[in-house]
Design a protein around this motif. Structure first.
Motif, PDB file in Angstrom:
ATOM      1  N   UNK A  69      45.394  48.547  35.135  1.00 12.91           N
ATOM      2  CA  UNK A  69      46.720  48.496  35.759  1.00 12.91           C
ATOM      3  C   UNK A  69      46.684  47.665  37.043  1.00 12.91           C
ATOM      4  N   UNK A  70      45.592  47.786  37.801  1.00  8.57           N
ATOM      5  CA  UNK A  70      45.464  46.979  39.019  1.00  8.57           C
ATOM      6  C   UNK A  70      45.424  45.485  38.697  1.00  8.57           C
ATOM      7  N   UNK A  71      44.752  45.109  37.619  1.00  9.73           N
ATOM      8  CA  UNK A  71      44.725  43.703  37.218  1.00  9.73           C
ATOM      9  C   UNK A  71      46.101  43.218  36.780  1.00  9.73           C
ATOM     10  N   UNK A  72      46.853  44.076  36.115  1.00 10.55           N
ATOM     11  CA  UNK A  72      48.225  43.704  35.735  1.00 10.55           C
ATOM     12  C   UNK A  72      49.063  43.459  36.982  1.00 10.55           C
ATOM     13  N   UNK A  73      48.938  44.332  37.969  1.00 10.66           N
ATOM     14  CA  UNK A  73      49.686  44.157  39.219  1.00 10.66           C
ATOM     15  C   UNK A  73      49.259  42.871  39.925  1.00 10.66           C
ATOM     16  N   UNK A  74      47.971  42.519  39.857  1.00  8.39           N
ATOM     17  CA  UNK A  74      47.512  41.257  40.446  1.00  8.39           C
ATOM     18  C   UNK A  74      48.165  40.060  39.771  1.00  8.39           C
ATOM     19  N   UNK A  75      48.233  40.082  38.450  1.00  2.00           N
ATOM     20  CA  UNK A  75      48.879  38.978  37.730  1.00  2.00           C
ATOM     21  C   UNK A  75      50.353  38.911  38.091  1.00  2.00           C
ATOM     22  N   UNK A  76      51.016  40.052  38.192  1.00  2.00           N
ATOM     23  CA  UNK A  76      52.423  40.063  38.615  1.00  2.00           C
ATOM     24  C   UNK A  76      52.585  39.436  40.005  1.00  2.00           C
ATOM     25  N   UNK A  77      51.676  39.821  40.921  1.00  2.00           N
ATOM     26  CA  UNK A  77      51.776  39.328  42.296  1.00  2.00           C
ATOM     27  C   UNK A  77      51.588  37.820  42.363  1.00  2.00           C
ATOM     28  N   UNK A  78      50.560  37.309  41.683  1.00  2.00           N
ATOM     29  CA  UNK A  78      50.313  35.862  41.705  1.00  2.00           C
ATOM     30  C   UNK A  78      51.433  35.099  40.990  1.00  2.00           C
ATOM     31  N   UNK A  79      52.041  35.701  39.985  1.00  2.00           N
ATOM     32  CA  UNK A  79      53.152  35.032  39.299  1.00  2.00           C
ATOM     33  C   UNK A  79      54.380  34.976  40.191  1.00  2.00           C
ATOM     34  N   UNK A 244      34.443  45.789  34.352  1.00  2.00           N
ATOM     35  CA  UNK A 244      35.861  45.684  34.679  1.00  2.00           C
ATOM     36  C   UNK A 244      36.142  46.161  36.102  1.00  2.00           C
ATOM     37  N   UNK A 245      35.472  47.228  36.518  1.00  2.00           N
ATOM     38  CA  UNK A 245      35.648  47.723  37.891  1.00  2.00           C
ATOM     39  C   UNK A 245      35.178  46.680  38.906  1.00  2.00           C
ATOM     40  N   UNK A 246      34.022  46.080  38.642  1.00  2.00           N
ATOM     41  CA  UNK A 246      33.496  45.081  39.574  1.00  2.00           C
ATOM     42  C   UNK A 246      34.419  43.871  39.666  1.00  2.00           C
ATOM     43  N   UNK A 247      34.919  43.395  38.530  1.00  2.00           N
ATOM     44  CA  UNK A 247      35.825  42.247  38.543  1.00  2.00           C
ATOM     45  C   UNK A 247      37.130  42.576  39.253  1.00  2.00           C
ATOM     46  N   UNK A 248      37.650  43.788  39.028  1.00  5.59           N
ATOM     47  CA  UNK A 248      38.905  44.179  39.672  1.00  5.59           C
ATOM     48  C   UNK A 248      38.735  44.266  41.183  1.00  5.59           C
ATOM     49  N   UNK A 249      37.647  44.872  41.636  1.00  4.09           N
ATOM     50  CA  UNK A 249      37.408  44.972  43.077  1.00  4.09           C
ATOM     51  C   UNK A 249      37.253  43.586  43.708  1.00  4.09           C
ATOM     52  N   UNK A 250      36.632  42.665  42.989  1.00  2.00           N
ATOM     53  CA  UNK A 250      36.472  41.305  43.521  1.00  2.00           C
ATOM     54  C   UNK A 250      37.821  40.619  43.699  1.00  2.00           C
ATOM     55  N   UNK A 251      38.668  40.682  42.689  1.00  2.00           N
ATOM     56  CA  UNK A 251      39.968  40.014  42.780  1.00  2.00           C
ATOM     57  C   UNK A 251      40.898  40.699  43.778  1.00  2.00           C
ATOM     58  N   UNK A 252      40.815  42.028  43.866  1.00  2.00           N
ATOM     59  CA  UNK A 252      41.641  42.738  44.847  1.00  2.00           C
ATOM     60  C   UNK A 252      41.185  42.403  46.267  1.00  2.00           C
ATOM     61  N   UNK A 253      39.887  42.256  46.471  1.00  2.00           N
ATOM     62  CA  UNK A 253      39.378  41.891  47.795  1.00  2.00           C
ATOM     63  C   UNK A 253      39.871  40.503  48.205  1.00  2.00           C
ATOM     64  N   UNK A 254      39.952  39.590  47.258  1.00  2.00           N
ATOM     65  CA  UNK A 254      40.464  38.259  47.565  1.00  2.00           C
ATOM     66  C   UNK A 254      41.947  38.284  47.904  1.00  2.00           C
ATOM     67  N   UNK A 255      42.667  39.275  47.353  1.00  2.00           N
ATOM     68  CA  UNK A 255      44.098  39.363  47.643  1.00  2.00           C
ATOM     69  C   UNK A 255      44.358  39.989  49.004  1.00  2.00           C
ATOM     70  N   UNK A 256      43.745  41.149  49.277  1.00  2.00           N
ATOM     71  CA  UNK A 256      43.971  41.846  50.548  1.00  2.00           C
ATOM     72  C   UNK A 256      42.845  42.849  50.774  1.00  2.00           C
ATOM     73  N   UNK A 257      42.306  42.884  51.983  1.00  3.89           N
ATOM     74  CA  UNK A 257      41.204  43.779  52.290  1.00  3.89           C
ATOM     75  C   UNK A 257      41.596  45.243  52.276  1.00  3.89           C
ATOM     76  N   UNK A 258      42.818  45.558  52.735  1.00  9.68           N
ATOM     77  CA  UNK A 258      43.265  46.947  52.762  1.00  9.68           C
ATOM     78  C   UNK A 258      43.433  47.499  51.346  1.00  9.68           C
ATOM     79  N   UNK A 259      43.937  46.672  50.451  1.00 11.96           N
ATOM     80  CA  UNK A 259      44.065  47.096  49.055  1.00 11.96           C
ATOM     81  C   UNK A 259      42.695  47.321  48.422  1.00 11.96           C
ATOM     82  N   UNK A 260      41.712  46.506  48.838  1.00 12.07           N
ATOM     83  CA  UNK A 260      40.338  46.694  48.349  1.00 12.07           C
ATOM     84  C   UNK A 260      39.797  48.053  48.785  1.00 12.07           C
ATOM     85  N   UNK A 261      40.030  48.427  50.026  1.00  7.40           N
ATOM     86  CA  UNK A 261      39.565  49.724  50.530  1.00  7.40           C
ATOM     87  C   UNK A 261      40.272  50.857  49.799  1.00  7.40           C
TER      88      UNK A 261
END
Length: 303
Positions: A69-79, A244-261
């Motif tokens: 679900x977090x990856x889906x939200x990332x795709x929505x955000x970048x779109x 999948x967890x590692x990839x999601x954390x990596x992409x979320x960290x690139x988007x925003x540090x607070x969301x990564x935490x």
């Protein structure tokens, strides 16, 4: 002599019997019980003794879907930020569809040409329907403010995660005995509505078609693919989940540090703190069963 004759002539006290039906017994109150009433009392008969490692391994499925679900939200955000154009989204849809179909074919136990043809036709009608409905989705929320759209989307995603069936699949998998539950259907509908709300804020109809197709592929078929992988090999399921967890954390960290935490805290709670807390509070569970309980059926009614 008279006393002995009186004892013989006096009626004997009837014995109390433990019966569910039959009315009041002579000589006893309706709520009378004797010393044998508590002999059938059982303590903690149905309490399941859980193992910490097993609970932690089972919680991986929850973390896996939270990352999806977090990856889906990332795709929505970048779109929405115009970082992904319609061509990139269409390419992503094709890759996801091909990868999911490939995994499904590899893990299918009984595969025939008729079954394969039926799946291809269903996918074709599914994509065609989404394409022709894209103009409607594009103008669906034109009169609603963007703040209301974001708040409603976030609420629907929380509802989706809360009601999702983490032990099964959103759609009925081949060979599965149980159909999706009522709460899982509500969860699926919430995710679809959230996808349509996001799609209505995109600039073009092709954008809408690509993002709706992407969201429906993930929310409909990602649980099915995960279920097939887990059914095929539990080790493969763990490897896929941790990757999948590692990839999601990596992409979320690139988007925003607070969301990564925030996401890291959720994953730590789900995989470590939650199972440990469940095992600890299990020690204080106390359940009493006895003859006062209602009768329960020992078989399933199928007709």
């Amino acid at each position: 002599m008279e006393a002995s004759i009186g004892r013989r002539s006096s009626p004997t006290q009837p014995k109390w019997r433990k019966v569910a039906y039959g009315g009041m017994q002579p000589g006893f109150q309706d709520n009378h019980t004797d010393e044998s009433f508590l002999e059938d009392m059982i303590m903690n008969a149905s309490v399941v003794k859980r193992d910490l490692l097993k609970v932690m391994l089972d919680s991986v499925s929850i973390s896996q879907y939270v990352c999806i679900v977090a990856l889906v939200v990332l795709v929505w955000t970048y779109t929405l930020r115009s970082s992904f154009n319609e061509n990139s989204l269409m390419l992503l849809d094709i890759i996801l569809l091909g990868a999911g179909f490939f995994v499904f074919l590899l893990t299918a136990e009984m595969l025939s040409f008729d079954l394969l043809l039926s799946y291809v036709l269903k996918i074709f009608f599914f994509i065609t329907g989404v394409y022709f409905l894209s103009p409607i989705y594009h103008t669906l929320t034109r009169s609603i403010s963007s703040d209301s759209i974001w708040a409603l989307t976030a609420s629907l995603l929380v509802l989706h995660l809360f009601l999702h069936n983490y032990s099964g699949s959103t759609v009925k998998a081949p060979g599965a005995l149980e159909n999706p539950t009522f709460t899982s259907n509500i969860s699926l509908n919430a995710s679809i509505v959230a996808s349509l709300l996001i799609a209505s804020r995109l600039p073009s109809r092709l954008h809408v078609f690509a993002i709706v197709l992407f969201s429906l592929q993930v929310f409909l078929f990602a649980p099915l693919v995960s279920y097939c992988i887990k059914k095929c090999s539990f080790r493969l399921h763990l490897c896929f989940s941790f990757g999948l967890m590692a990839a999601t954390l990596f992409f979320v960290y690139r988007l925003h540090g607070l969301l990564f935490v925030l996401l890291s805290g959720i994953l730590v709670f789900v995989n470590l703190l939650g199972p440990y807390w469940l095992i600890r509070i299990q020690e204080y569970k106390f359940e009493i069963n006895g003859p006062w309980d209602e009768a329960k059926l020992c078989f399933n009614i199928t007709e």
